[in-house]
Design an enzyme around this catalytic site. Structure first.
Site, mmCIF file in Angstrom:
data_model
loop_
_atom_site.group_PDB
_atom_site.id
_atom_site.type_symbol
_atom_site.label_atom_id
_atom_site.label_comp_id
_atom_site.label_asym_id
_atom_site.label_seq_id
_atom_site.Cartn_x
_atom_site.Cartn_y
_atom_site.Cartn_z
ATOM 1 N N GLN A 194 0.817 -1.327 0.147
ATOM 2 C CA GLN A 194 -0.025 0.117 0.143
ATOM 3 C C GLN A 194 0.557 1.273 0.137
ATOM 4 O O GLN A 194 0.277 2.124 -0.637
ATOM 5 C CB GLN A 194 -0.837 -0.092 1.029
ATOM 6 C CG GLN A 194 -2.238 -1.108 0.710
ATOM 7 C CD GLN A 194 -2.986 -0.998 0.033
ATOM 8 O OE1 GLN A 194 -3.297 0.057 -0.051
ATOM 9 N NE2 GLN A 194 -4.058 -1.827 -0.194
ATOM 10 N N HIS A 201 -0.726 -3.306 -8.966
ATOM 11 C CA HIS A 201 -1.307 -2.232 -9.437
ATOM 12 C C HIS A 201 -2.368 -1.540 -8.315
ATOM 13 O O HIS A 201 -3.173 -1.091 -9.063
ATOM 14 C CB HIS A 201 -3.267 -3.512 -9.151
ATOM 15 C CG HIS A 201 -3.226 -4.429 -8.073
ATOM 16 N ND1 HIS A 201 -4.543 -4.487 -7.209
ATOM 17 C CD2 HIS A 201 -2.464 -5.547 -7.457
ATOM 18 C CE1 HIS A 201 -4.405 -5.369 -6.417
ATOM 19 N NE2 HIS A 201 -3.433 -6.169 -6.845
ATOM 20 N N CYS A 234 -10.805 -7.924 0.560
ATOM 21 C CA CYS A 234 -10.577 -9.254 0.846
ATOM 22 C C CYS A 234 -12.110 -9.297 2.087
ATOM 23 O O CYS A 234 -11.939 -10.451 1.668
ATOM 24 C CB CYS A 234 -9.516 -9.543 1.617
ATOM 25 S SG CYS A 234 -8.611 -9.046 0.571
HETATM 26 C C1 PLP Z 1 -1.051 -4.989 2.303
HETATM 27 C C2 PLP Z 1 -1.266 -5.217 1.401
HETATM 28 N N1 PLP Z 1 -0.692 -6.793 1.241
HETATM 29 C C3 PLP Z 1 -1.269 -7.803 -0.123
HETATM 30 C C4 PLP Z 1 -2.020 -7.493 -0.479
HETATM 31 C C5 PLP Z 1 -2.267 -8.344 -1.771
HETATM 32 O O1 PLP Z 1 -2.149 -8.466 -3.012
HETATM 33 P P1 PLP Z 1 -2.750 -8.756 -4.328
HETATM 34 O O2 PLP Z 1 -3.975 -8.916 -4.193
HETATM 35 O O3 PLP Z 1 -1.897 -7.928 -5.588
HETATM 36 O O4 PLP Z 1 -2.649 -10.350 -4.032
HETATM 37 C C6 PLP Z 1 -3.016 -6.398 -0.257
HETATM 38 C C7 PLP Z 1 -4.006 -6.465 -1.302
HETATM 39 O O5 PLP Z 1 -5.001 -5.455 -1.061
HETATM 40 C C8 PLP Z 1 -2.658 -5.618 0.697
HETATM 41 O O6 PLP Z 1 -3.868 -4.091 0.301
#
Ligand code: PLP
Length: 379
Positions: A183, A205, A326
């Site tokens: 982030q 992304h 999530c």
């Molecule tokens: C702090 C953090 N770590 C890991 C991830 C996981 O990333 P990805 O969705 O690209 O696997 C996210 C995604 O929201 C995140 O905010």
């Protein structure tokens, strides 16, 4: 004003036009496999080297390597499982993970702990603003601690953790330190040397780069067991044909955030928070007021059902989020909400996350609708 007001940039961002052009070029013209001997292949191989140098420069890394992965989840899994599984099975291994890490860090460590291979995990507590006390890290270290993993900034509440202090404690005790900067990368300074970091997760992304590409920076002389075995790409750490359009798009996105973008987002963030807290009764800010990501706004609205609020905002073309992407389908408060609010955590919390493209006019429209919806839901 654009019809869509997108305030869910912590979930993902729109691809910047300059990134899109690069992705297009490496998809339509320079599409060779980096493992091929011909000119197109060699151009792809050189593109990977160029992208790695750009990412390393941004991280202030003179040595070490970048391993490209398919997402932030994979990079975090590689860091955690890769270290633990690289050590002899009979060796006792202890991990320290903060209790507000992303699910991919928490679940990777839980998976290791239930394998029955001598792995123990300790969860670091946070205070009411989501901050970790570095002294807690020091107190929890054991002779068998092999890795500490603490995110640079939390994805739900935006709190920025004291990673340099934590990293220094780890270095002094010869324990590896990993930080998930998914982030914060390009929005908050991170320097491999000054922050005493051994491994960092960065994610395209979240910064107007393409989906399907992220990376793990790994300092020199760190042994990792790969998650994927195959043709030996990425020096054997991540087999599979390299995603050159994604990798070059990621490298292009790295320098998109200017100092003035960060300042603008910070000002918009602070004004929006101030307006909500002063003009909508019974609201409170979650996370730290100043040690906070420039684009994160996380507010609890007493007595409000957050999914209803998100859906009603959506009916006006405003995209916000219930805690994180999530957790958006869950009916329970997230693990982060429970960590900072304890048993009083409720499904009454909304996250707005800004981008460099967010405007004052968009936030003004959002505020009017928000006030109106909260009033009507409370009635
Ligand atoms: C702090 C953090 N770590 C890991 C991830 C996981 O990333 P990805 O969705 O690209 O696997 C996210 C995604 O929201 C995140 O905010």
């Amino acid at each position: 004003m654009n019809n869509q007001i997108y305030l869910d940039n912590a979930a993902t961002t729109k691809v910047a036009p300059e990134v899109f052009e690069v992705v297009k070029k490496y998809s339509e013209e320079l599409y060779g496999n980096a493992g091929s001997l011909h000119t197109l292949g060699q151009k792809s191989k050189n593109a990977i080297i160029e992208a790695k140098n750009i990412l390393k420069a941004k991280l202030g890394a003179k040595t070490g390597d970048i391993i490209f992965t398919g997402c932030g989840t994979e990079a975090n899994n590689l860091a955690i499982k890769g270290i633990v599984l690289s050590l002899p099975l009979e060796q006792k291994r202890h991990l320290i993970i903060s209790e507000i890490e992303h699910d991919c860090v928490l679940n990777a460590s839980k998976w290791l702990a239930q394998l029955g291979i001598n792995v123990d995990v300790t969860y670091l507590p946070v205070d009411k603003q989501g901050l970790i006390n570095p002294q807690d890290v020091k107190n929890l270290l054991r002779p068998e601690t092999v890795l500490v993993s603490v995110m640079q900034a939390n994805n739900e509440i935006g709190t920025i953790e004291p990673i340099a202090e934590i990293g220094k404690i780890c270095r002094e005790n010869k324990v590896l330190f990993h930080t998930d900067a998914s982030q914060s990368f390009t929005k908050f300074p991170l320097n491999i040397e000054e922050d005493y970091v051994d491994m960092v997760t960065i994610n395209a992304h979240k910064i107007h780069g393409p989906k399907g590409v992220a990376a793990l920076y790994v300092k020199e002389n760190i042994n990792l067991t790969p998650l994927l075995h195959g043709g030996g790409q990425e020096k054997g750490f991540r087999s599979g044909t390299e995603n050159i359009p994604g990798i070059m798009g990621f490298a292009t996105a790295v320098n998109l955030h200017t100092k003035s973008d960060i300042l603008n987002m910070t000002n918009l963030r602070d004004n929006f928070i101030k307006q909500i807290l002063s003009e909508i009764p019974n609201t409170s800010l979650n996370g730290h007021p100043t040690l906070r990501l420039c684009n994160n706004i996380n507010i609890s609205f007493e007595g409000i059902n957050a999914p209803s609020l998100v859906l009603m905002l959506d009916s006006y073309g405003i995209s916000a989020s219930v805690s994180s992407a999530c957790n958006s389908l869950s009916l329970e408060p997230s693990h982060v909400a429970r960590a900072i609010r304890g048993t009083s955590a409720k499904m009454d919390t909304i996250r707005f996350s800004l981008s460099k493209y967010t405007t004052e006019a968009e936030l003004s429209f959002t505020f009017d609708k928000l006030k109106q919806i909260v009033e009507s839901l409370r009635k």
